[in-house]
Enzyme design. Structure first.
Site, short mmCIF file in Angstrom:
data_model
loop_
_atom_site.label_atom_id
_atom_site.label_comp_id
_atom_site.label_asym_id
_atom_site.label_seq_id
_atom_site.Cartn_x
_atom_site.Cartn_y
_atom_site.Cartn_z
N CYS A 2 -0.35 5.80 -2.47
CA CYS A 2 -0.37 7.17 -2.94
C CYS A 2 -0.95 7.18 -4.35
CB CYS A 2 1.05 7.73 -3.02
SG CYS A 2 1.89 7.77 -1.43
N GLY A 28 -5.01 8.46 -1.20
CA GLY A 28 -4.24 9.08 -0.12
C GLY A 28 -4.87 10.37 0.31
N ASN A 101 4.70 6.45 -5.94
CA ASN A 101 3.72 5.53 -5.33
C ASN A 101 4.40 4.18 -5.22
OD1 ASN A 101 0.78 3.80 -6.63
ND2 ASN A 101 1.46 4.02 -4.52
N GLY A 102 4.41 3.63 -4.01
CA GLY A 102 5.05 2.32 -3.81
C GLY A 102 5.93 2.35 -2.58
N TYR A 242 -9.36 -3.87 -3.29
CA TYR A 242 -9.78 -2.76 -2.45
C TYR A 242 -9.36 -1.38 -2.97
CZ TYR A 242 -9.75 0.57 1.42
OH TYR A 242 -9.94 1.69 2.18
P1 AMP Z 1 -10.38 -4.12 9.91
O1 AMP Z 1 -11.35 -3.42 10.78
O2 AMP Z 1 -8.96 -3.86 10.35
O3 AMP Z 1 -10.68 -5.60 9.72
O4 AMP Z 1 -10.46 -3.43 8.47
C1 AMP Z 1 -11.25 -3.95 7.46
C2 AMP Z 1 -11.81 -2.82 6.63
O5 AMP Z 1 -10.77 -1.94 6.23
C3 AMP Z 1 -12.49 -3.31 5.38
O6 AMP Z 1 -13.79 -2.74 5.33
C4 AMP Z 1 -11.64 -2.84 4.23
O7 AMP Z 1 -12.42 -2.31 3.19
C5 AMP Z 1 -10.76 -1.76 4.82
N1 AMP Z 1 -9.34 -1.85 4.42
C6 AMP Z 1 -8.64 -2.95 4.11
N2 AMP Z 1 -7.36 -2.63 3.81
C7 AMP Z 1 -7.25 -1.30 3.95
C8 AMP Z 1 -6.16 -0.37 3.79
N3 AMP Z 1 -4.94 -0.76 3.43
N4 AMP Z 1 -6.42 0.93 4.03
C9 AMP Z 1 -7.64 1.33 4.41
N5 AMP Z 1 -8.71 0.51 4.57
C10 AMP Z 1 -8.52 -0.80 4.36
#
Ligand code: AMP
Length: 463
Positions: A2, A28, A101-102, A242
């Site tokens: 968040c 978010g 947030n958390g 990220y």
């Molecule tokens: P996946 O397809 O599950 O391997 O997702 C990897 C992709 O999701 C990467 O391009 C990351 O930038 C993105 N990503 C990683 N962690 C998150 C997260 N918690 N929420 C949204 N996107 C994420």
């Protein structure tokens, strides 16, 4: 995840909070809300994006010189309006609003105890536990009650609160998992998850709220209080990998520079002969720039991202998620056709995105596709506020790097080492200072059994 924001001492507090939330929207996209005080507190909260929710008319109904705001991406509590924040409640000491947030790791255990004593919860959010603990505390003032409540919860929290006597309060858990920064715009103080909002509202960055600190902002200025003696700092390294925006400073460091260093280090660890380095936009861009510089290979935008689709990560079904990646990204044939391509992304979670990207690039003529990930393998779920799937869905929890490479059908796959990540974010030599549980399984704060069961239930319901 968040984003939270607060402002005190500004004639247009709600408008500034709205702008602040705009610059935190990446944290978010499920719901957003603002509570403002003049001094009585008024609230406007809806599901959706900040720009869709707030109009001139809704903001005009939120007068006052202080405001707090929230954008939500649910990790505890389901995605529905009753869980949308800020929460606003009345208790023995008056009106208070809170935004969080958390993720609290003992919320379910505390909730069971409170319910057994007669509490009735209105939401399924862990944040409401703090509200109940404040209500049952016996201290004579709001700040002491908040501190008493925070001494009973564990896990990750960055909080902003607003009282109906116009106090803006900020707090961070003793490990400092999630960010919270203090800034100043004219005579007003602001609190925000990230400095990205300060640039938009032309606020000057003052400092981070310290782990275990409660700051109280009122007309006379800022006072600082301690929840408990500082614990070992454990700032979330995934904010740098990220989550945070690259133009932000989090934990005192530039996110862009940290990601660029991850790319440089990744190239040192796993460089390969290739014609072009391309990022997975947007999150892979700074690390791909670092990789290309270090490897001496041209950087190009070989994938173009559509900005008109939401995130694909939490789509309900695999079939839709597959389609979602194609909606979001498309290859530039003139950049990749006939080339040996290195693709840099920030993380690989289920592997769905990478698999689709490799297929897309081959379809656009790429001769070889080498995947480089600027973080270590994600092997463990997060309990502190990042939305990761259950362990069974994390491809690296049960597969070797070679097996994952086969699954995503790339010519080679390499991840950044844990040491490399720690060096890139300037961690102390022994790696302390950061939480990297998603990469190591070393959890700084244990999760209670009822809480683990509740989190697993929630995550299953989202897949
Ligand atoms: P996946 O397809 O599950 O391997 O997702 C990897 C992709 O999701 C990467 O391009 C990351 O930038 C993105 N990503 C990683 N962690 C998150 C997260 N918690 N929420 C949204 N996107 C994420």
């Amino acid at each position: 995840m968040c984003g939270i924001f607060g402002i005190q001492g500004h004639d247009e507090a709600a408008n500034i909070a709205y702008l602040g939330l705009h610059a935190l929207q990446h944290r978010g996209q499920e719901s957003a809300g603002v509570v403002a005080g003049d001094p009585s507190l008024r609230r406007h909260v809806e599901m959706g994006l900040v720009s869709d929710i707030f109009t001139r008319e809704t903001l005009a109904k939120l007068p006052g010189r202080a405001a707090i705001g929230h954008v939500r991406y649910s990790t505890a509590g389901s995605s529905e309006l009753r869980n949308a924040q800020p929460f606003l409640f009345d208790y023995a000491l008056g009106g208070v609003a809170i935004a969080h947030n958390g993720n609290l790791v003992n919320a379910t255990s505390v909730k069971i105890r409170l319910e057994n004593r007669g509490s009735i919860f209105q939401t399924s959010s862990d944040t409401e536990v703090i509200v109940h603990l404040m209500a049952e505390a016996r201290e004579a003032d709001c700040v002491s009650r908040l501190i008493s409540a925070l001494r009973q919860v564990e896990g990750a929290y960055s909080l902003v609160l607003l009282t109906d006597d116009n106090k803006l309060i900020g707090a961070r858990d003793p490990n400092g998992f999630r960010p919270l920064v203090i800034g100043r715009v004219k005579d007003a103080y602001v609190l925000s998850s990230e400095t990205s909002s300060f640039d938009l509202i032309e606020a000057e960055f003052i400092r981070d709220v310290e782990p275990g600190e409660v700051v109280v902002i009122e007309k006379g200025g800022i006072t600082s209080h301690r929840i408990m003696p500082a614990a070992a700092e454990r700032f979330c390294v995934f904010e740098h990998v990220y989550f945070a925006r690259p133009d932000s400073l989090v934990n005192g460091k530039s996110v862009y520079r940290a990601r660029e260093k991850m790319g440089i280090r990744l190239a040192q660890e796993s460089k390969i002969d290739a014609d072009v380095v391309i990022p997975v936009p947007d999150s892979g861009v700074p690390s791909a720039i670092g990789f290309a510089k270090e490897a001496g290979i041209p950087f190009e935008m070989g994938l173009i991202r559509s900005h008109y689709v939401g995130r694909t990560f939490i789509e309900p079904q695999d079939s839709i998620r597959h389609f979602g990646v194609r909606l979001k990204l498309s290859p530039v044939r003139s950049i990749v056709d006939g080339k040996k391509v290195i693709v840099v992304d920030d993380s690989l979670v289920r592997g769905t995105t990478s698999r689709k990207i490799v297929k897309m690039l081959r379809g656009a003529g790429a001769k070889e596709v080498h995947m480089r990930i600027s973080a270590p393998p994600t092997t463990h779920p997060c309990f502190y506020g990042i939305d990761t799937p259950t362990r069974s869905e994390l491809v690296a929890a049960s597969h070797t790097v070679e097996e994952i490479a086969r699954y995503i059908t790339c010519d080679s796959l390499a991840y950044l080492s844990h040491d490399g990540l720690m060096a890139s974010v300037g961690a102390k030599a022994d790696g302390t200072g950061y939480c990297s549980a998603c990469f190591t399984g070393v959890y700084p704060v244990a999760l209670g059994a009822p809480d683990e069961a509740a989190l697993v239930r929630l995550r299953r319901s989202k897949v």
